[in-house]
Design a protein around this motif. Structure first.
Motif, PDB file in Angstrom:
ATOM      1  N   GLY A 194      82.237  -9.825 -25.220  1.00  0.00           N
ATOM      2  CA  GLY A 194      82.466 -11.298 -24.673  1.00  0.00           C
ATOM      3  C   GLY A 194      82.147 -11.229 -23.025  1.00  0.00           C
ATOM      4  O   GLY A 194      82.785 -10.817 -22.109  1.00  0.00           O
ATOM      5  N   GLY A 195      80.809 -11.949 -22.699  1.00  0.00           N
ATOM      6  CA  GLY A 195      80.733 -12.090 -21.310  1.00  0.00           C
ATOM      7  C   GLY A 195      79.780 -11.078 -20.867  1.00  0.00           C
ATOM      8  O   GLY A 195      79.423 -10.148 -21.416  1.00  0.00           O
ATOM      9  N   ARG A 196      79.931 -11.020 -19.386  1.00  0.00           N
ATOM     10  CA  ARG A 196      78.860 -10.213 -18.604  1.00  0.00           C
ATOM     11  C   ARG A 196      79.707  -8.886 -17.878  1.00  0.00           C
ATOM     12  O   ARG A 196      81.093  -9.270 -17.752  1.00  0.00           O
ATOM     13  CB  ARG A 196      78.190 -10.861 -17.642  1.00  0.00           C
ATOM     14  N   GLY A 199      80.029 -20.110 -14.785  1.00  0.00           N
ATOM     15  CA  GLY A 199      79.374 -18.778 -14.657  1.00  0.00           C
ATOM     16  C   GLY A 199      80.001 -17.834 -15.573  1.00  0.00           C
ATOM     17  O   GLY A 199      79.334 -16.905 -15.797  1.00  0.00           O
ATOM     18  N   ALA A 200      81.222 -17.966 -15.374  1.00  0.00           N
ATOM     19  CA  ALA A 200      81.800 -16.600 -16.430  1.00  0.00           C
ATOM     20  C   ALA A 200      82.053 -16.858 -17.862  1.00  0.00           C
ATOM     21  O   ALA A 200      82.308 -15.759 -18.403  1.00  0.00           O
ATOM     22  CB  ALA A 200      83.286 -16.748 -15.761  1.00  0.00           C
ATOM     23  N   LEU A 201      81.364 -17.880 -18.474  1.00  0.00           N
ATOM     24  CA  LEU A 201      81.472 -18.139 -19.589  1.00  0.00           C
ATOM     25  C   LEU A 201      80.638 -16.900 -20.598  1.00  0.00           C
ATOM     26  O   LEU A 201      79.624 -16.727 -19.789  1.00  0.00           O
ATOM     27  CB  LEU A 201      80.915 -19.555 -20.226  1.00  0.00           C
ATOM     28  N   PRO A 202      80.826 -16.677 -21.621  1.00  0.00           N
ATOM     29  CA  PRO A 202      80.120 -15.600 -22.163  1.00  0.00           C
ATOM     30  C   PRO A 202      78.809 -16.257 -22.803  1.00  0.00           C
ATOM     31  O   PRO A 202      78.682 -17.430 -22.846  1.00  0.00           O
ATOM     32  CB  PRO A 202      80.594 -15.260 -23.585  1.00  0.00           C
ATOM     33  N   LYS A 203      77.624 -15.508 -22.532  1.00  0.00           N
ATOM     34  CA  LYS A 203      76.342 -16.057 -23.078  1.00  0.00           C
ATOM     35  C   LYS A 203      76.555 -16.689 -24.406  1.00  0.00           C
ATOM     36  O   LYS A 203      77.014 -15.842 -25.457  1.00  0.00           O
ATOM     37  CB  LYS A 203      75.234 -14.915 -23.174  1.00  0.00           C
ATOM     38  N   ASP A 236      81.727 -20.951 -10.502  1.00  0.00           N
ATOM     39  CA  ASP A 236      82.074 -19.353 -11.062  1.00  0.00           C
ATOM     40  C   ASP A 236      82.906 -19.417 -12.068  1.00  0.00           C
ATOM     41  O   ASP A 236      82.499 -18.555 -13.003  1.00  0.00           O
ATOM     42  CB  ASP A 236      82.110 -18.689  -9.503  1.00  0.00           C
ATOM     43  N   ARG A 276      83.576  -6.764 -19.351  1.00  0.00           N
ATOM     44  CA  ARG A 276      83.379  -7.508 -20.683  1.00  0.00           C
ATOM     45  C   ARG A 276      82.181  -7.315 -21.402  1.00  0.00           C
ATOM     46  O   ARG A 276      82.237  -7.491 -22.933  1.00  0.00           O
ATOM     47  CB  ARG A 276      83.507  -9.189 -20.393  1.00  0.00           C
ATOM     48  N   GLY A 314      66.391 -12.022 -14.782  1.00  0.00           N
ATOM     49  CA  GLY A 314      67.164 -13.007 -15.262  1.00  0.00           C
ATOM     50  C   GLY A 314      68.382 -13.215 -14.784  1.00  0.00           C
ATOM     51  O   GLY A 314      68.555 -13.440 -13.494  1.00  0.00           O
ATOM     52  N   ASP A 315      69.637 -13.233 -15.678  1.00  0.00           N
ATOM     53  CA  ASP A 315      70.932 -13.309 -14.827  1.00  0.00           C
ATOM     54  C   ASP A 315      71.585 -12.036 -15.003  1.00  0.00           C
ATOM     55  O   ASP A 315      72.653 -11.980 -14.710  1.00  0.00           O
ATOM     56  CB  ASP A 315      71.857 -14.484 -15.360  1.00  0.00           C
ATOM     57  N   LYS A 360      83.893 -10.407 -10.563  1.00  0.00           N
ATOM     58  CA  LYS A 360      82.594 -10.565 -10.805  1.00  0.00           C
ATOM     59  C   LYS A 360      81.527  -9.003 -10.417  1.00  0.00           C
ATOM     60  O   LYS A 360      80.651  -8.901 -10.482  1.00  0.00           O
ATOM     61  CB  LYS A 360      81.746 -11.447  -9.572  1.00  0.00           C
ATOM     62  N   TYR A 399      70.578 -18.173 -15.528  1.00  0.00           N
ATOM     63  CA  TYR A 399      70.891 -18.734 -14.188  1.00  0.00           C
ATOM     64  C   TYR A 399      70.228 -17.810 -13.475  1.00  0.00           C
ATOM     65  O   TYR A 399      70.483 -16.687 -13.057  1.00  0.00           O
ATOM     66  CB  TYR A 399      72.104 -18.770 -14.031  1.00  0.00           C
ATOM     67  N   HIS A 402      75.863 -25.363 -20.679  1.00  0.00           N
ATOM     68  CA  HIS A 402      75.760 -23.650 -20.651  1.00  0.00           C
ATOM     69  C   HIS A 402      75.137 -23.315 -22.124  1.00  0.00           C
ATOM     70  O   HIS A 402      74.506 -22.374 -22.007  1.00  0.00           O
ATOM     71  CB  HIS A 402      77.125 -23.078 -20.370  1.00  0.00           C
TER      72      HIS A 402
END
Lengths: 341, 731
Positions: B216-218, A336-340, A332, B211, B386-387, B206, A202, A196
């Motif tokens: 932190g995160g999406r 998938g949920a990991l921070p960028k 997921d 976040r 992208g994502d 989702k 993704y 990741h």
């Protein structure tokens, strides 16, 4: 109930059959690339006199359409596209079992696809999963081309790898299922979590990463290797490799639509599509998968299965929707949920 | 005079039931083969023959309702009573028609409870044909005439007919398919009703995670969609206003160029902008390469994600805002501005306290359109996201991706609709109930006030760099069609054009050998059919919504926007679901594509028409009515000529969108009716960018030509205002 449906569908086929041409027509949903579709349509028409009405759609779009049309099918044969949707269509009873007399001429993996699905689909080509990389970008960074799954964890590929999102892409799912079969589930997810850090996106579509490699938007992609050959022939600095630890593959498949209006012609097309004459059309259309008939000559550009280390991919287990849902849900929540990074 | 109309309609309906095949024909009407089998063949039989000779007894009540209508039209009686009779007979016929059409399908009764109630039915019916369709239209017309005779809709049969036509067509081709697919949000995989599933599907991280704000995160896709749409709505409105002000209120020298420039993005297949943006801003794009070469800045991928999609959407949808706003800016009455200046207001306060507030409905409309375009947009997020996931891509992949989960897709579509609904009500709140009429019957001889300097400078600072940038992007894209491999090998070539559009001159005349001709002509034909119908329906709907008062007006207004708010993919799948089985069985025909174009693109016609119409003072209508002009005359001689900019807008938009639509028609095209965009998408998927770009350029040229043609044919509206040399310095 099903006989009732079939009777009704039969009656409908009779009622609606158009006497336009003596040989009739066959409606083909085609999920390979458009040149291939057109070639196949023309050649079959020449060989049989049956008019082919061909519409080209991705495999995801085709199964969506089959589902929507289930009560009143408009297509007869579904030609090509990655195997999982075909297996799913078989599971959801959208397709018809058929045993072609050509079955004996096929590679074992193609026949296995047929037995796995209860006779409802058959392999027509196979393509291996691997890496695509942009040689110019690699040279600029002075990095060595990845040759193994382990290489993808190297720091020089930080934010340089693209793979698709398994929620939307069958390609990405094949990658995850391959890793699970190769390393065991726990290890595979640890690997994906480590990788990741090197992933920059993704993507939603399975073919997007290879296109990004071609245009220099990312250095490495996880893709089907035959897609890389197509980009390279278009003039982009793309090369491919298959991982040294072993890799999985997709089986491009073909199915007959349940309740097809032109059942007899559908079967004729099906038989024809398994012959070497039909299968060499892929290479003519610059598509370089491995054909399923043993007698089909392999094009020189095609990535050869003999040079790769292929795992014994369990299409039956990993093609089931329950297993897929479980693995994707796990991906997921854990990856998938990991921070960028 | 009035009782002639119901007679004509009921005779027409009965004639259709006698002399046209009731059910759909496989080969179409024009072959004429049906004529000989009108009585004997079950496939070709007329409605009456189906009842008498083929045992379809359930059609008999429908036909008797038509007969009853003839009687109602002929008996001498009062207007009121005739209306009641027609209303009763028409409604009864319609209800019976719908009941038999929905109740009996390809395999007899369509539902289990009907079978248990009536026993097995030994009969079946296929999709409606010409006879059935005409009978249905006749029944609808009779019903509306009945309503008008009873005094509804101001006793005006034209208004009554227009309302029923618009309402019925929207119910049939927007509400019905969308409801059919949305119901699946409440069903599990086997179609069993389970409302709790909706909550389960929607209440996930989702979708709602925030976040990204805390770092932190999406964020969830719902927030992603919302942020993007708010940005896009605000951005496109501001840019559109800047362009509209420059074009209408300054003496800027290159207005024509500017107009064409702002129209360019709208005539471009969406992914062309996306690809061009990648080539300019992508990691290997011009800008990054230059920065790396000149300053050693490491190339980044900022274009993939929110920024890129936002930028692309600004490009794509600013023209729509511009089209909405230009009529609005033009319509602001100079008299009011002059009055303000006479009262010693300076130009700036005139602008901010008179002109801008008068544009409020236009601004709100432009924002609404930008917002909704953004949430329904699919092409840009798929190329540049992208994502960064948004609802429309999420829905697409729930339908066609590895999950194949219609329930999830339907729940997400429902969420999208809620957003659209929210924007819609917000817009109503902002516009409120104030009057914005500035075009009245009184002679208006004021001079348009030039923009205050500050506003002019601001507009110019925003709009001109944008215009230059558009030029750059298009120059780049145009070149892409003339070189060997776009972004790679810049050897000039004409191969792509030759491959797509070759024409060979042989002894038998011209042969269109190019690969693109087939899809090209189909597209032109279908779009040309769809555009006028889209505009007509949209403007009639707008006129009804703004000018007529009737029950259910707000519902109708929302229903017109419905198909716009739902992403194309959902519409496409919904159309296949709804129209693949009787009573309306039209998949695989050109008709379903045309219908999809019309009902998908009509909302813009409605919005533009409504914005323009709320500026035209009612007193003009009233004057016409006082002079004994009836509703149709008022519409055609008073309202429509004043609506010319809106007509142009609706026609142009109807045509252009029909040519550039992708996601909605992917499921509807067949080999026979292949469209330009689906052909281009396939080339793009195949990596054949040269041909895709060449084809897109040809389409752009075609659409520009069509736009000029429409402008020329419809003409400008003439307001009683002096043409003036604006004093205001170049922008």
């Amino acid at each position: 109930m099903t006989t009732g449906i079939r009777l009704a569908a039969g009656a409908l086929a009779l009622a609606l059959a158009t006497p336009a041409s003596a040989q009739g027509v066959v409606n083909v949903y085609c999920s390979v690339q458009v040149e291939w579709c057109t070639l196949a349509a023309n050649e079959f028409q020449k060989a049989s006199g049956i008019k082919v009405s061909m519409s080209q759609k991705g495999s995801g779009e085709t199964i969506a359409q089959l589902k929507a049309e289930a009560q009143n099918p408009k297509g007869d044969v579904w030609f090509g596209g990655t195997g999982d949707p075909h297996l799913q269509a078989a599971e959801e009873n959208l397709t018809e079992a058929y045993k072609s007399p050509k079955m004996a001429d096929l590679h074992p993996w193609a026949v296995k696809q047929n037995t796995d699905s209860g006779g409802k689909t058959v392999g027509i080509y196979a393509g291996a999963l691997g890496f695509g990389f942009n040689t110019e970008l690699l040279a600029k960074k002075g990095a060595k081309a990845p040759a193994c799954w382990a290489d993808l964890l190297k720091p020089e590929f930080k934010a340089e790898i693209q793979m698709a999102n398994p929620n939307s892409s069958g390609t990405a799912y094949v990658a995850i299922a391959t890793l699970v079969q190769l390393m065991g589930e726990q290890k595979a997810f640890e690997y994906l979590k480590k990788m990741h850090a090197n992933i920059n996106a993704y993507t939603r579509s399975g073919t997007a990463p290879m296109k990004a490699v071609a245009r220099g938007e990312t250095m490495v992609s996880i893709s089907f290797v035959h897609d890389g050959v197509t980009e390279a022939l278009a003039g982009f600095p793309v090369k491919t490799a298959t991982p040294c630890e072993g890799t999985g593959y997709e089986i491009g498949s073909m199915s007959i639509v349940k309740g097809a209006r032109n059942m007899a012609n559908a079967k004729k097309f099906y038989d024809w599509a398994l012959t070497p004459e039909a299968q060499k059309l892929g290479a003519q259309a610059k598509q370089f998968q491995v054909p399923s008939n043993k007698a089909t000559p392999l094009p020189p550009q095609a990535p050869k299965f003999a040079d790769m280390k292929l795992i014994d991919y369990d299409q039956a287990k990993y093609g089931k929707s329950a297993e897929r849902k479980r693995l994707i849900a796990r991906w997921d929540s854990e990856v998938g949920a990991l921070p960028k990074p | 005079m009035i009782s002639r109309a119901p007679l004509a309609w009921s005779v027409a309906g009965l004639l259709a039931a006698l002399a046209l095949p009731w059910y759909a024909l496989q080969e179409g009407l024009d072959s004429g083969a049906w004529f000989s089998g009108l009585w004997s063949s079950e496939d070709y039989a007329s409605g009456l023959a189906q009842i008498v000779a083929h045992g379809k007894w359930w059609l008999a009540p429908v036909l008797s309702a038509l007969v009853a209508c003839i009687v109602a039209a002929l008996v001498p009686t009062t207007r009121q009573r005739r209306g009641t009779l027609l209303l009763l007979a028409g409604t009864a016929g319609l209800v019976l028609f719908v009941a038999q059409a929905l109740g009996i399908g390809l395999r007899g009764w369509t539902a289990g409870w009907l079978t248990t109630l009536f026993g097995e039915l030994d009969g079946r019916q296929v999709g409606l044909g010409a006879g059935g369709a005409v009978a249905l239209v006749a029944l609808l017309s009779l019903l509306s005439i009945g309503l008008a005779l009873r005094g509804a809709f101001g006793g005006d049969a034209f208004v009554a007919g227009a309302v029923t036509t618009v309402a019925a067509s929207i119910v049939l081709f927007t509400a019905w398919p969308i409801l059919r697919i949305l119901v699946q949000a409440f069903q599990d995989g086997d179609g069993v009703l389970a409302p709790a599933l909706l909550v389960e599907r929607l209440a996930t991280e989702k979708i709602w995670s925030l976040r990204c704000l805390s770092g932190g995160g999406r964020c969830g896709v719902a927030w992603n969609t919302l942020f993007l749409a708010l940005g896009c709505g605000a951005g496109t409105t501001a840019l559109g206003l800047a362009f509209a002000l420059i074009v209408m209120r300054t003496s800027f020298g290159f207005k024509k160029t500017l107009r064409v420039l702002t129209v360019l993005p709208i005539v471009t297949p969406p992914f062309v902008i996306g690809l061009a943006l990648i080539l300019v801003f992508g990691r290997s794009g011009l800008v990054n390469q230059f920065l790396e070469w000149s300053m050693g800045i490491e190339p980044t991928r900022w274009i993939y994600g929110f920024h890129g999609v936002f930028l692309a959407q600004l490009f794509a949808f600013t023209p729509v805002a511009f089209l909405v706003l230009i009529g609005v800016v033009e319509g602001v009455s100079p008299t009011l501005e002059e009055a303000s200046q006479t009262l010693r207001a300076d130009r700036w306060s005139t602008f901010t306290t008179v002109s801008l507030p008068l544009m409020r409905p236009g601004l709100a409309n432009a924002f609404l359109v930008g917002f909704i375009e953004s949430i329904a947009d699919f092409g840009n997020p798929i190329v540049l996201g992208g994502d960064y996931g948004v609802l429309s891509t999420e829905i697409y992949f729930a339908v066609v991706g590895a999950q194949l989960d219609y329930g999830r897709a339907a729940s997400l579509a429902l969420l999208l609709l809620v957003f659209a609904l929210g924007a819609f009500f917000l817009q109503r709140r902002i516009v409120g109930s104030g009057s914005y009429a500035t075009i009245s019957g009184k002679g208006d001889s004021g001079l348009p006030t030039p923009l205050p300097d500050a506003a002019r400078r601001a507009a110019a600072c925003v709009a001109l760099p944008w215009a230059a940038f558009t030029l750059l992007l298009y120059g780049f894209a145009f070149v892409g069609g003339l070189v060997k491999v776009w972004g790679r090998d810049y050897t000039p070539t004409l191969d792509h054009y030759a491959k797509a559009f070759a024409v060979e001159h042989t002894a038998d005349g011209l042969i269109w050998t190019g690969a693109a001709w087939n899809s090209f002509w189909t597209t032109v034909k279908l779009a040309a059919i769809a555009a006028p119908l889209t505009a007509a329906l949209g403007l009639i709907a707008a006129w009804l919504l703004v000018r007529q008062r009737f029950a259910g007006r707000a519902t109708l207004e929302f229903a017109t926007m419905l198909s716009f708010a739902v992403p194309g993919t959902v519409i496409g799948v919904a159309y296949v679901f709804a129209f693949n089985v009787p009573p309306i069985e039209i998949t695989g025909t050109a008709m379903i594509i045309v219908l999809c174009f019309i009902f998908r693109n009509m909302p813009v016609g409605v919005r533009a028409g409504m914005a323009a119409m709320s500026q035209i003072d009612r007193s003009l209508d009233e004057a016409s009515i006082t002079l004994r002009g009836r509703a149709p005359q008022t519409l055609f001689y008073v309202v429509l000529p004043l609506l010319r900019p809106a007509i142009v807008g609706a026609l142009v938009y109807g045509f252009v969108r029909a040519v550039t639509t992708v996601s909605a028609v992917v499921f509807l095209v067949t080999a026979e009716y292949e469209l330009a965009t689906t052909y281009i998408i396939l080339r793009v998927i195949n990596g054949d960018y040269g041909l895709a770009i060449a084809y897109s350029c040809a389409l752009i040229v075609l659409m520009l030509a069509v736009i000029l043609l429409i402008q020329f044919a419809v003409g400008e509206r003439r307001l009683g205002r002096r043409a003036v040399a604006l004093t205001g310095g170049p922008a």
